[in-house]
Motif scaffolding. Structure first.
Motif, mmCIF file in Angstrom:
data_model
loop_
_atom_site.group_PDB
_atom_site.id
_atom_site.type_symbol
_atom_site.label_atom_id
_atom_site.label_comp_id
_atom_site.label_asym_id
_atom_site.label_seq_id
_atom_site.Cartn_x
_atom_site.Cartn_y
_atom_site.Cartn_z
ATOM 1 N N GLU A 132 10.570 8.612 1.568
ATOM 2 C CA GLU A 132 10.653 8.966 0.146
ATOM 3 C C GLU A 132 10.899 7.756 -0.730
ATOM 4 N N ASP A 176 6.937 3.828 -2.436
ATOM 5 C CA ASP A 176 6.125 4.303 -3.564
ATOM 6 C C ASP A 176 4.630 4.279 -3.277
ATOM 7 N N GLN A 222 7.828 14.961 -2.096
ATOM 8 C CA GLN A 222 8.652 13.793 -2.407
ATOM 9 C C GLN A 222 8.130 12.515 -1.745
ATOM 10 N N ARG A 246 4.932 11.453 -1.403
ATOM 11 C CA ARG A 246 3.834 10.869 -2.179
ATOM 12 C C ARG A 246 2.811 10.127 -1.284
ATOM 13 N N SER A 270 -0.770 9.302 -0.158
ATOM 14 C CA SER A 270 -1.976 9.304 -0.987
ATOM 15 C C SER A 270 -3.282 9.483 -0.210
ATOM 16 N N SER A 311 -6.317 12.354 -5.262
ATOM 17 C CA SER A 311 -5.631 12.147 -6.555
ATOM 18 C C SER A 311 -6.269 12.965 -7.661
#
Length: 1851
Positions: A1260, A1263, A1289, A1291, A1293, A1340
């Protein structure tokens, strides 16, 4: 007088009598006391030695009166079973005697039997005497009867010609007989030799010493030591060598009084024994079938048994016996109870000694497999060779003794070598004499003598006929015709006899006219035979078996019944050679030779006359034989079979056949361990001379007469001649020396393992200069001495073309070695002298040079001929040279300025000798190496050797080892050294500080290994190395330096300014050395890598930056590309197999932190604990240039795994964290901060629910997490739920891999829920099969298109309900794919009704087994259950796939349009409602794809009228389906309505030209057609013509696929014409058709107009180089080309090179396949250069392209320049370790590569290990295939354990 006779005989037989009576001494004393009552014999009883006791009694007996002596002797004869010869001699002198009754009754001996007494018990002595005397008289009478019979037999007359081969002896037998040449062989190992092959029958190498021993006939019986057991003598010989003649000669000589050791001699011929079918006793055999005694046969037989040691039994012709010779009687048989036995058993038991033990058995046979019992019992083995040169002359002298033209006859034979060779066989010698005699008498010498054995037999027949004619003037034709019927009858008799294995004939077997003819002309012999009833009868036989074979062959050739098939069967030598050396047809050994001889054109007229046919008929038969010979020559033949084939070929006298056989047998002439006769060599020479190529002859252990060499002299096509035999001595060399100059083509001569001395060598030396083509001589293993070899060198040096002489294994001393060396180096054409122990080899240049004598002239010549300078190698190994010889050695070295290699290893020079030699090196010119190994040197010696690096400017490498006693100095040649030698060495140091990178420098290496230096030794070593400033590589492995020694050397390194590598492995160092070397990496600027392993085998390797450019002296294997040089500033530290604790890690990291240029740290196999790793990770931010941290083969706990994962939060430069199997960890750090995405891969790390929460907290904090791989862990359903709960949480991608985590159907529902609820989740892929898969993909986009893939999840009903419930909420679902999830049809219906969306496309794909079984209409009914408009229906029954695509919102068509369509469809009423529903749902149908459908007429009508007429249909695919003819017409009719169709796929429908003609009108109306696919049909040239007509207006066509059809060039030409107008064409596939160069060129011409082509597939069309060259002209214009397939097109290196150079313009290429084209290295090199221009390339296939290591470097570099390449196929080539190393270097750079295929190459474990090492840095590679390379199984398993992505299996 009587007393003198008795005393004389007693003295003569005394030793034999003492020997006999010594076994019965007690009985003798008792008798002596009776006859000598007045003599005191007490003292005799005290004598212990029995022989001495008997001798003493006989002495006493001599002193008594004669009467008592005679009575005593008579008593011994009557009561003892004496040997017959001893008994006869005693009785003849002592008389029969008549002891009075009183004496007998008073005699104590009357109460018991004497020794060996014949009548024990109560018989009286008088009866004994009378019986014995009767036995003696009967035996003597029988002996005289036998002798008389033999005298009569050998004095008898016989018919002319009966002496052909000695069955019945001639009148003057004793005058005409000539002793045969008999050679004794060794009987040991006879069974082994005969079991192997006929080659070994004459004796193997073990028997060779005895095999040449000549023996006389008498020696046959005298050489066997008498041991009381049966003696077996085996005589073997080839046909016609006189075996039978010799046996009769022995019988005759015995009858005349010779061979007195035998009382009786019996002769049995197996050809007569074949007639006996009933069982016999031994007595019946000896008497009934030999000679019956006149009286008392039982008495004679008993006498024979008692005197078996004096019996000779001869068995002649074992090879002619038809019975089973391997049978023996029972071992418990007793001689006293004889039983009838077969002939086989009688013969076996006589040889085994079970019958007549102690007799002598003499057996003759042709060379063939003998029975085991005979091989095991034979005492003497000998071979009858026949005649030699002297015997032939003696025989001819005797034959022509009464003729005045005797000398003329001898001269005729001497002048004709072929006839002389035949005469070495006695039978042929007799026939030759007959023919010669006839021609001389008739004065016909102008007529040419016959050339072959067959022709001689024919001539002999004609002569015998002519001699019996009264009118001698009659022509041969008339005489032959007169006896034609009789001859034909004789031929039939011969052939029938051979086929029935019958050699003796009765009167009833032979027609009267045949018998009269054959007897008259001496062709049959008559003798008395006895049938089973013992009655005598006349028997007839051919005078020799060979004569019977001749007439049998003649029968086959002239008989009308023998057609060509019969002839082929009879002549099949393959059937004859069923065993390695034995014929199946035992009696046809010469039959095929006669058949071959009768196939000659010289015999054609003779055969035509006998057969009463024309010559064409005869020639047709002869052609069958000649053709069979040609075919046989192509088979694999052993030595004896080659000789036999040569005999057959010679007999034909056909030059064409001989030439063919000679060409086929070339390089097959290898003969081992069998005897060769001059006649064999004559046949061999004939075949070789007829061949057109030079050949090799190899004779190993082959006994041969010296006359063979004279015959060999006429051979003109011998290139290599080899004799390997201990029988080759001086006499052999003398004869050979006269032969060699006559063999003009001879290039190689081998005379090895012989007994040649100086005398033989002298003869050879005189011959060698005349052998102008001789290049190699091998004389090893002879008996030459020092002076012989040194003297011979002068002769050899004058031979112009000589290249090699081998004098190994002769006698030579150390002093002679140096003398030989001195003479060798001054010989201008000697290039190498190699002496190693007993090995002496001298090599020559093959072109002698004349060297000027003066020094000035020598210097001038040296300069003028520098380019042609010779190189001399001097190898004096293991020659016992010591320091005292050093001065002489140095003088030798100084005396030659052209030395390339000097090898003095294995001597005893010691330190002093080495010092002197090394000191003289500046004055010695050596261009390659000096080897001083194994010379007892110490550390001082090694230091002396190392010091030469300073004194010798051209010395480039030194290898030394005390333990291995190695000392090798390597030099750079004068030519290569010239470029650097001109520099001024005094300014060398200044040059290093100046423009040093521009100065090329020779690499210099020092390797001092395995020397275990002490501290003092190390001081000496450093003192020497201090001056070796030019060394570039230093290897000090295994020298026990320790930590202090290594530290001392490390800080000594700055003085070695040119050093590029230093190896210190195996020096027993500790962790202190690790810190020392790490410190050196930080402080010494030139160190590039430090590689340390402190395991069991310690490894330390340091590499350095190049301070001075080192010149590469290796010649480049090919053109090289300008490869970019690696960065010189990056440094690497590797530490393996070292225990590093937390404190040690702190210290190490602090040291490494000082190295600002450190780019890689490898800490594998170090057993690091969690604390050590944690401290290492804390230091990462301080290592600013670090790119890679590797921790391999280190057990990592789950906590440690989390520590490594958390490193992404500790160091912001980390971009990849990978932990595999809780053992291997890799951290990749970015060189710059522009790349933000981070990947975390924690696979197979035992992460479970307990660790997942901590992991989520770590992730988490990241980033930029792009990829998370947790596959192979232990999450389970609970851990998965927890992870998915934290998904928003984290993230992520891009991708999350959760495969192999033991989840169930409940876990699947968690993943589906994540798809439904996760906004950025775009796809979920789940499979619960063995290869469990769980993938989540992210996007995205704000409104993602969601995809769900479920495979083998084994759902139950409740799961389907839950699935429907979850998917109802997923409004963005665009694709649902279900494969084998146990979905029933009902579940599918429910799912189709449940899935809906507000807007957009939704595709549903169901893959279940039941789809294959459902009818088409049923599946269509299922399709209409969807909620939207159907736009796609796909049914692939072969895959069980049902797929439907729907569109929302739903739009309904007008009902009147639906009804209108239904009216067009002629269907039953029950289908109308269903079709109405289908049409309502399919109004927007755009794609229809069906496969593997069996269309009936109803379904075809539905397809044609209901679906194909839908207005929106754009794509129609019907493949691999079965359609009835009516269905095809309906399909075509329906397609005519599809005017808007853009894609038509009718592949795999078996459409032929007729179907294409029906389809053409439909295609003409498809004006929007873009894709036409008709692959895998039966379209031929006619179909292409129709199709081309339809395509003329298809201007929008973008793809055409006609692959795997049946059209040829003509069809393609029509299609190519149509292509000219297709400007939008993008994809072309014509692969797998019968297209040749013509069609290919026409197609490529059309392609020049198709500028938009993206895919061109022309695999397996064989267009060839010309079309490839034409294609290379078109390629520059095809700038959109992406895929090019040209597999198996017959493109060679030339075409491949042209095309590869043209491809550089096609910069959009994504896929290239040139497999199965022999483009070779040149084409590959050109392609490598082109790879630089393919930035989009994704796949390249170069299988079976003949690619080798020489192009691996440019090819690998080319691959590295393709950033998107995913698959490289290089299988089935010749790539080795060099290629593997080159590919391994580029693997880390190829981030997109997925597959590297190196199957079926030549990569070893070394190359594979290098690939495995680099594979650890390549995370994207899925597999490297290495099946069927040169890698051992255990190595494969180790490599697979190291990385499972290495595949070594085919599948």
């Amino acid at each position: 007088m009587d007393d003198l006779d008795l005393h004389h005989v007693m003295a003569k037989v005394r030793p034999q009598l003492v020997e006999f009576l010594s076994h019965n001494s007690e009985w003798l004393i008792m008798k002596a006391k009776h006859f000598l009552p007045l003599v005191d014999l007490k003292y005799v009883d005290d004598i212990t030695d029995c022989k001495q006791k008997v001798s003493e009694l006989l002495d006493r007996l001599e002193n008594v009166e004669l009467t008592i002596q005679k009575q005593f002797v008579q008593c011994i004869c009557m009561e003892c079973n004496l040997p017959m010869d001893l008994e006869i001699q005693l009785m003849s002198t002592a008389g029969e005697g008549n002891l009075n009754q009183q004496q007998e009754t008073q005699s104590p001996s009357s109460q018991f039997a004497g020794p060996g007494r014949r009548r024990p018990g109560g018989n009286s002595a008088a009866i004994d005497k009378e019986s014995k005397q009767q036995r003696l008289d009967s035996a003597e009478r029988y002996r005289h009867l036998l002798i008389s019979s033999m005298h009569q037999r050998y004095r008898s007359q016989r018919a002319p010609g009966a002496a052909v081969l000695g069955q019945v002896q001639p009148p003057a037998f004793h005058q005409l007989f000539v002793n045969l040449v008999i050679r004794q062989s060794k009987a040991s190992r006879l069974k082994e030799r005969l079991d192997k092959s006929k080659e070994d029958l004459a004796g193997s190498q073990e028997a060779e010493e005895v095999a040449d021993t000549a023996v006389k006939v008498s020696d046959l019986f005298d050489t066997i030591i008498s041991s009381g057991t049966t003696k077996v003598i085996l005589l073997f010989g080839k046909p016609g060598t006189g075996k039978t003649m010799l046996m009769h000669r022995i019988c005759q000589k015995w009858a005349e009084g010779s061979f007195h050791q035998f009382l009786l001699t019996f002769l049995f011929e197996f050809r007569q024994l074949n007639l006996i079918s009933q069982k016999l006793t031994l007595k019946e055999l000896l008497f009934d079938f030999s000679l019956q005694p006149e009286d008392c046969p039982d008495t004679v037989f008993q006498h024979l048994l008692e005197n078996a040691k004096q019996m000779l039994i001869i068995f002649d012709g074992l090879d002619e016996f038809v019975g089973n010779t391997g049978v023996s009687s029972s071992p418990d048989m007793h001689p006293a109870f004889p039983r009838p036995m077969s002939i086989s058993e009688l013969f076996a038991d006589l040889c085994d000694g079970k019958l007549l033990p102690g007799c002598t058995v003499l057996v003759t046979s042709r060379p063939k497999k003998c029975p085991d019992f005979l091989l095991n019992t034979v005492d003497l083995l000998a071979e009858i060779w026949g005649f030699d040169h002297e015997k032939v002359e003696e025989y001819v002298n005797r034959y022509f003794r009464e003729h005045t033209f005797k000398e003329q006859a001898i001269a005729q034979l001497k002048n004709n070598s072929k006839l002389l060779s035949m005469c070495f066989i006695p039978a042929l010698c007799y026939i030759v004499c007959i023919c010669l005699e006839y021609l001389l008498i008739k004065q016909l010498l102008s007529v040419e003598l016959p050339q072959t054995m067959t022709q001689f037999y024919i001539q002999m027949l004609l002569i015998f006929i002519s001699k019996q004619q009264k009118e001698c003037s009659q022509r041969e034709e008339v005489q032959l015709n007169h006896y034609r019927v009789a001859i034909l009858g004789l031929c039939d008799l011969a052939l029938k006899g051979l086929e029935e294995k019958k050699l003796v004939f009765y009167v009833d077997d032979i027609p009267e006219h045949v018998k009269d003819f054959a007897s008259l002309h001496g062709l049959l012999t008559v003798f008395e035979v006895k049938r089973s009833d013992h009655l005598p009868e006349a028997g007839y036989a051919f005078v020799h078996l060979s004569l019977q074979e001749f007439f049998a062959a003649l029968c086959v050739m002239i008989s009308k019944r023998a057609d060509r098939n019969y002839l082929r069967k009879k002549f099949s030598l393959k059937s004859k050679w069923t065993l390695k050396n034995e014929a199946r047809t035992e009696f046809m050994e010469s039959f095929h030779i006669f058949l071959s001889g009768l196939s000659s054109k010289e015999c054609r007229k003779f055969l035509a006359q006998l057969s009463e046919q024309n010559e064409a008929w005869v020639q047709a038969k002869q052609a069958v034989i000649l053709q069979s010979l040609k075919k046989l020559a192509a088979t694999n033949l052993t030595g004896p079979k080659i000789i036999e084939l040569c005999h057959c070929t010679y007999e034909t006298q056909d030059l064409e056949v001989a030439q063919h056989v000679g060409s086929q047998l070339n390089f097959k002439y290898e003969f081992k361990n069998f005897r060769l006769t001059p006649l064999d060599i004559s046949a061999l020479v004939f075949v070789i001379n007829c061949g057109q190529e030079l050949t090799h002859l190899d004779f190993a252990g082959c006994p041969m007469e010296l006359d063979c060499l004279e015959v060999l002299a006429s051979c003109t096509n011998i290139e290599c001649l080899s004799f390997r035999s201990r029988k080759c001595g001086d006499e052999f060399a003398a004869v050979l020396s006269r032969t060699l100059p006559k063999i003009r083509s001879l290039k190689k001569l081998e005379l090895t393992g012989g007994n040649i001395t100086a005398l033989g060598l002298a003869n050879l030396e005189q011959a060698f200069p005349h052998c102008t083509q001789l290049e190699e001589i091998n004389l090893q293993g002879n008996r030459m001495r020092d002076q012989d070899m040194t003297k011979a060198l002068e002769v050899f040096s004058r031979m112009e073309k000589l290249k090699k002489i081998d004098l190994s294994h002769n006698d030579i001393s150390t002093e002679a070695v140096l003398v030989l060396a001195k003479r060798a180096i001054v010989c201008p054409n000697v290039t190498e002298l190699h002496v190693r122990g007993d090995t002496i080899i001298i090599l020559f240049s093959g072109h002698p040079e004349k060297v000027p004598r003066s020094a000035s002239l020598r210097g001038k010549t040296r300069k003028e001929n520098a380019a042609q300078m010779r190189h001399v190698m001097l190898r004096l190994q293991d020659c016992s040279l010591d320091s005292h010889h050093t001065e002489e050695i140095t003088a030798v070295l100084r005396g030659c300025s052209q030395l390339s290699e000097v090898d003095l290893s294995g001597n005893r020079l010691g330190d002093e000798g080495c010092r002197q030699l090394v000191g003289s090196l500046p004055e010695v010119q050596i261009s390659k190496c000096l080897d001083l190994s194994n010379n007892c040197i110490s550390v001082d010696g090694i230091c002396c050797v190392l010091n030469s690096m300073n004194t010798c400017l051209n010395l480039v490498e030194i290898e030394a080892s005390l333990h291995h006693q190695t000392a090798i100095l390597k030099f750079e040649g004068a030519e290569a050294f010239a470029s650097t030698h001109s520099r001024d060495t005094s300014s060398y140091g200044d040059q290093l500080d100046g423009n040093e990178s521009q100065k090329p420098m020779v690499p210099r290496r020092i390797r001092v290994t395995d020397s275990h230096f002490s501290r003092n030794d190390l001081e000496k070593l450093c003192a020497v190395l201090k001056h070796c400033s030019r060394v570039t590589a230093l290897d000090l492995t295994n020298n026990s330096l320790g930590d202090q020694g290594v530290e001392k050397l490390v800080w000594f390194l700055p003085q070695l300014k040119t050093l590029s590598s230093l190896e210190l492995s195996g020096n027993r160092v500790s962790l202190s050395t690790v810190f020392c070397l790490a410190q050196a990496l930080s402080l010494l600027e030139r160190i590039k890598t430090v590689d340390i392993s402190l395991g069991k085998a310690q490894l330390i390797l340091l590499t350095f930056q190049e301070g001075v450019r080192v010149r590469n002296t290796r010649r480049s294997a090919g053109r090289s590309l300008a490869l970019p040089q690696p960065s010189g500033s990056d440094r690497c530290f590797r530490l393996r197999e070292c225990m590093v604790g937390p404190e040690d890690m702190d210290k190490l990291c602090q040291i490494l932190a000082g190295c600002t240029e450190l780019s890689e740290i490898d800490l594998s196999k170090n057993a690091l604990n969690d604390q050590s790793i944690q401290r290492l990770l804390m230091f990462l931010p301080r290592l600013h240039r670090l790119n890679l941290l590797s921790i391999r083969n280190n057990k990592l706990s789950p906590h440690c795994t989390l520590l490594l994962a958390n490193s992404i939060n500790l160091c912001e430069r980390i971009r990849e964290v990978e932990v595999r199997c809780s053992e291997n960890a890799f951290l990749c750090l970015a060189k710059n901060m522009e790349i933000q995405e981070i990947s975390c891969r924690l696979t197979n790390c035992s992460i479970g629910p307990n660790e997942i929460q901590d992991l989520c907290k770590i992730l988490e904090q990241c980033d930029h997490l792009a990829e998370l791989d947790l596959s192979g862990n232990q999450l389970g359903n609970e851990g998965l739920r927890c992870l998915l709960a934290n998904l928003p949480q984290m993230r992520v991608s891009h991708l999350m891999n959760l495969s192999h985590n033991n989840i169930s159907q409940h876990g699947v529902m968690h993943l589906i829920n994540a798809l439904t609820t996760g906004r950025n989740v775009s796809e979920v892929q789940v499979s619960l099969c063995a290869e469990e898969t769980s993938l989540i993909k992210f996007t995205s986009e704000d409104e993602p298109k969601k995809i769900l893939r479920l495979t083998k999840c084994n759902f139950q009903e409740e799961h389907f309900l839950q699935l429907c419930s979850l998917l109802e909420k997923c409004n963005y679902l665009t694709e649902y794919i279900s494969a084998k999830n146990n979905m029933t049809m009902t579940a599918v219906e429910n799912l189709l009704r449940a899935l809906r969306k507000s807007l957009g496309m939704l595709r549903i794909s169901i893959d279940e087994p039941w789809v294959c079984d459902k009818e088409l209409l049923t599946l269509l009914e299922l399709a209409v259950q969807v909620q939207g408009n159907i736009i796609e229906i796909t049914i692939l029954k072969n895959k069980g796939l049902f797929k439907v695509g729907e569109e929302f919102p739903y739009r309904m068509e007008k009902m009147e349009d639906v009804v209108s369509r239904l009216n067009q469809c002629e269907l039953e009423a029950k289908h109308l409602y269903f079709l109405q529903r289908v049409i309502e749902k399919c109004t927007q149908l755009q794609e229809l794809r069906w496969s593997h459908i069996d269309l009936n007429n109803t379904e075809a009508a539905t397809l044609a009228h209901a679906l194909l007429s839908l207005p929106e249909l754009k794509k129609f695919e019907l493949t691999s389906s079965t359609i009835m003819p009516i269905g095809i017409r309906q399909l075509v009719a329906g397609l005519q309505q599809c005017h808007g169709l853009e894609e038509l796929n009718l592949g795999f429908l078996k459409l032929d030209d007729t179907a294409i003609q029906m389809l053409v009108p439909s295609i003409c109306k498809m004006l929007s057609l873009k894709r036409l696919i008709l692959n895998n049909n039966n379209i031929g040239n006619e179909g292409c013509i129709h199709l081309a007509e339809a395509l003329k207006d298809s201007h929008r066509l973008e793809e055409i696929n006609l692959s795997l059809n049946k059209f040829e060039d003509a069809g393609l030409v029509k299609i190519a014409t149509a292509l000219l107008e297709m400007q939008n064409l993008k994809k072309i596939n014509f692969s797998g058709n019968s297209i040749g160069p013509v069609g290919g060129e026409k197609l490529i011409e059309a392609l020049s107009h198709c500028k938009q082509v993206e895919e061109l597939l022309l695999a397996r069309t064989v267009v060839g180089d010309k079309a490839a060259a034409q294609l290379s002209l078109c390629l520059p214009g095809m700038c959109h080309l992406k895929i090019l397939h040209l597999q198996s097109n017959g493109i060679s290196s030339l075409g491949g090179t042209q095309m590869a150079r043209a491809l550089v313009k096609c910069q959009q290429l994504e896929e290239i396949s040139l497999s199965e084209n022999n483009i070779g290295e040149e084409g590959t090199h050109a392609l490598s250069e082109g790879l630089l221009h393919f930035p989009q390339l994704r796949r390249i296939e170069l299988k079976l392209c003949e690619i080798g290591d020489s192009v691996s470097k440019p090819l690998a570099f080319g691959f590295s320049q393709c950033p998107f390449i995913e698959e490289i196929i290089l299988s089935w080539n010749h790539l080795g370790d060099d290629s593997a190393f080159e590919l391994a270097e580029i693997l880390p750079e190829m981030t997109k590569l997925r597959i590297l295929d190196l199957d079926k190459n030549r990569i070893s474990a070394c190359g594979a290990s290098r690939l495995a090492e680099e594979l650890t840095k390549c995370y994207g590679i899925q597999v490297i295939r290495l099946w069927n390379n040169a890698i051992a199984k255990d190595a494969e398993e180790n490599l697979m354990r190291q990385d499972s992505r290495l595949h070594f299996s085919f599948f």
